[in-house]
Design an enzyme around this catalytic site. Sequence first.
Site, PDB file in Angstrom:
ATOM      1  N   HIS A 128       0.808  -1.216   0.000  1.00 53.44           N
ATOM      2  CA  HIS A 128       0.000   0.000   0.000  1.00 53.44           C
ATOM      3  C   HIS A 128       0.844   1.271   0.000  1.00 53.44           C
ATOM      4  CE1 HIS A 128       0.434  -0.139   4.522  1.00 53.44           C
ATOM      5  NE2 HIS A 128       0.483   1.169   4.344  1.00 53.44           N
ATOM      6  N   ASP A 158       0.164  -7.708   1.762  1.00 51.17           N
ATOM      7  CA  ASP A 158       0.550  -6.292   1.706  1.00 51.17           C
ATOM      8  C   ASP A 158       2.070  -6.132   1.681  1.00 51.17           C
ATOM      9  OD1 ASP A 158       0.132  -3.592   1.498  1.00 51.17           O
ATOM     10  OD2 ASP A 158      -0.153  -3.261   3.641  1.00 51.17           O
ATOM     11  N   SER A 231       4.730   2.539   7.895  1.00 51.27           N
ATOM     12  CA  SER A 231       4.329   1.386   7.084  1.00 51.27           C
ATOM     13  C   SER A 231       5.474   0.922   6.190  1.00 51.27           C
ATOM     14  CB  SER A 231       3.130   1.749   6.208  1.00 51.27           C
ATOM     15  OG  SER A 231       1.974   1.911   6.988  1.00 51.27           O
TER      16      SER A 231
END
Length: 495
Positions: A128, A158, A231
């Site tokens: 992402h 992911d 992230s």
Amino acid sequence: MKKESSVKPQAITLPQKSLTAPAALRGLTVLVLGVALFLAQAMMAAARGAPESFADLAEQISPSVVNITTSTVVAGRTGPQGVVPEGSPFEDFFNNLPNGGDGAPRRSSALGSGFVISEDGYIVTNNHVIEGADEIMIEFFEGFELPAEVIGTDKNTDIALLKVESDAPLKFVPFGDSDIVRVGEWVMAMGNPLGQGFSVSAGIVSARNRALSGTYDDYIQTDAAINRGNSGGPLFNMNGEVIGVNTAILSPNGGSIGIGFAMASGVVTRVVDQLQEFGETRRGWLGVRIQDVTEDVAEAIGLEKASGALITDVPDGPAKEAGLLAGDVIMSFDGVEVGDTRGLVKKVGNTEVGKAVRVLVHRDGKTQTLLVTLGRRETAEGAVPAVATPAEPEAPAEKEVLGMTVSPLTDELREQLELPETAQGLVVKAVDEASAAFEKGLRAGDVITEAGQQKVAEIADLEARIQSAKDSGRKSLLLLIRRAGEPRFVAVALQ
């Protein structure tokens, strides 16, 4: 404040007549060495419990952690759309303002983190972070930047694998074994939180084996501060090994509240290896729909304990070719005991495509081993469940059975429920709210296709299955229910 002991150490005296000087010295030496050893062990235990400092570890791993900036072209705005929520008392005011913009495309930037896993420039991050990006720029701790290309991505976990070209070997970090990580161990997170640049936070592992929403989830939960921008960054153990990739946080306000999640390295390494080799993932596919075995389901089919994965449907694919049937309970897969559906899905997905594996199933009160050659999940997502030959009764009727008003399917009912012409079974028209069927979640519109692991097309079929279960001393009857096309087994108590 350390509490002093109420017991005072006794003084040691040396009897002059019974102990010679050399012996006394030897006694004192032994005593001093014993005290020193005790203190050394205490200091080592304290060091293991709480690191005095994370500075050495941070200095060691920093050069391998990177900041990621992505750039994407998006459509330009032609007015103040989205400035206020729809229905706001200020909506008319803002809608009457002159348009601010000519609608030309504009660039949007996003920030994230990652880490280098090889000296030749392979970098791991979250999918992402880079999804949809036109340009990806990698900023290294030493201050230089390099453009990156996408080698492959996996939306299920992911994870994304990038590659940069560098004239000099890059500093990298190894993966650790997430399977041996224990709750309570110290960990360190590093990344680019809120776009502030390289930042370190520390905490402990607060939980393991968390499942959020994905099929292959295996998250490590930590209270080390993780915020937006972290992230894709690494979660380290105290040996400087990556045991997780920081992916998500649980927060009511978007900021860290001490509940962060990192995808376990055991999952990440398998994905990364496939992305490096193929540029995509290649997961094993068994070709069944399954659900967990509950206590009442286990009792209904004669299992000693509620474990395994109950097959609800077998579309065209490897399982059907091997002879697996709806109603089978998968007890073991490739020699590994199956505890629940989640464990089976992960085990199948991690098995090599094309491998022939032995599957032990429980069927009709006995166990049977079948040999299944796995297909590839990525090419089988659109598989359509097999359907049975239609059998419609000539004289439709309805009757209350087990607290449900049921009726055989007719063309009219199939049309109302948007079912295919080949669908067969009993449609539930009403459910008594005081019945066991209602408690188990059955509702009007559900279609009963099997009872006692045998197909039903008429009310008489269902009544025969009920009587057979009672004659066998069963307390419940296993029904195969379809709702909006999705199959589900339900064990309903016999009243």
